[in-house]
Design a protein around this motif. Sequence first.
Motif, PDB file in Angstrom:
ATOM      1  N   VAL A   1     -25.771 -24.696 -57.471  1.00  0.00           N
ATOM      2  CA  VAL A   1     -26.068 -23.700 -56.444  1.00  0.00           C
ATOM      3  C   VAL A   1     -24.785 -22.944 -56.124  1.00  0.00           C
ATOM      4  CG1 VAL A   1     -26.706 -23.399 -54.025  1.00  0.00           C
ATOM      5  CG2 VAL A   1     -27.928 -25.052 -55.409  1.00  0.00           C
ATOM      6  N   ASN A   2     -24.892 -21.624 -56.098  1.00  0.00           N
ATOM      7  CA  ASN A   2     -23.760 -20.826 -55.639  1.00  0.00           C
ATOM      8  C   ASN A   2     -23.903 -20.738 -54.122  1.00  0.00           C
ATOM      9  OD1 ASN A   2     -22.163 -18.623 -54.759  1.00  0.00           O
ATOM     10  ND2 ASN A   2     -22.025 -17.936 -56.889  1.00  0.00           N
ATOM     11  N   LEU A   3     -23.181 -21.600 -53.425  1.00  0.00           N
ATOM     12  CA  LEU A   3     -23.339 -21.745 -51.985  1.00  0.00           C
ATOM     13  C   LEU A   3     -23.048 -20.448 -51.237  1.00  0.00           C
ATOM     14  CD1 LEU A   3     -24.135 -24.023 -50.045  1.00  0.00           C
ATOM     15  CD2 LEU A   3     -21.721 -24.556 -49.792  1.00  0.00           C
ATOM     16  N   SER A   4     -21.975 -19.755 -51.619  1.00  0.00           N
ATOM     17  CA  SER A   4     -21.635 -18.519 -50.890  1.00  0.00           C
ATOM     18  C   SER A   4     -22.720 -17.458 -51.064  1.00  0.00           C
ATOM     19  CB  SER A   4     -20.266 -17.990 -51.325  1.00  0.00           C
ATOM     20  OG  SER A   4     -20.264 -17.675 -52.691  1.00  0.00           O
ATOM     21  N   ASP A   5     -23.294 -17.357 -52.270  1.00  0.00           N
ATOM     22  CA  ASP A   5     -24.386 -16.405 -52.473  1.00  0.00           C
ATOM     23  C   ASP A   5     -25.608 -16.781 -51.643  1.00  0.00           C
ATOM     24  OD1 ASP A   5     -22.869 -14.914 -54.215  1.00  0.00           O
ATOM     25  OD2 ASP A   5     -23.907 -15.601 -56.032  1.00  0.00           O
ATOM     26  N   ARG A   6     -25.907 -18.066 -51.564  1.00  0.00           N
ATOM     27  CA  ARG A   6     -27.061 -18.512 -50.765  1.00  0.00           C
ATOM     28  C   ARG A   6     -26.847 -18.201 -49.284  1.00  0.00           C
ATOM     29  NH1 ARG A   6     -30.064 -22.825 -53.535  1.00  0.00           N
ATOM     30  NH2 ARG A   6     -31.345 -23.014 -51.688  1.00  0.00           N
ATOM     31  N   ILE A   7     -25.612 -18.376 -48.815  1.00  0.00           N
ATOM     32  CA  ILE A   7     -25.304 -18.060 -47.412  1.00  0.00           C
ATOM     33  C   ILE A   7     -25.495 -16.567 -47.174  1.00  0.00           C
ATOM     34  CG2 ILE A   7     -23.449 -17.967 -45.687  1.00  0.00           C
ATOM     35  CD1 ILE A   7     -22.402 -20.621 -47.008  1.00  0.00           C
TER      36      ILE A   7
END
Length: 167
Positions: free
Chosen positions: A149-155
């Motif tokens: 998961v690309n956490l920053s993109d999800r945020i």
Amino acid sequence: MNLYQSLGYLVLGSRLRRLSEGFLAEINRAYKNEGIDFDASWFPVFYLLSKNESLSIKELSEQTEVSHPAASQLITNLKNRKLVTSVTSADDGRRQMVQLTDSGRTLLAQILPVWDAILLTMEDVINNDPACKHLLPSIGALENAFKNVNLSDRISDKLNIKARANE
């Protein structure tokens, strides 16, 4: 419940860093108590070299999952302490193969019993609290989740959804 516990995932990184720093400080204290001049940050290199006669910096970097410059810096530090040396690879003159020196092997012999004691101690600690038994599998699962998961993109996606809902 303390501040960190009450903030949940907002301070996950801070809690993990505090836990790691506390754990490593205790491990370093154990080495010091035994009169062994060893830093816990050297563990991955010593462990890998205890299992392999020599490894390239690239191999050390890949297996420890740190950047090549970080691995190179650690190796330079260990070279300055005369614990490792490097020789040019017979197969590829561009590759430097890292190996323990005689002093490094002597130090390894001193720290192996400490590693065994660390494992036994941690098993005792974990067995005293059933909730702790899930720690390593949970950390592994979280590491895998972060790889997928690309956490920053999800945020950012969550922020964009919220912004559109407020329009």
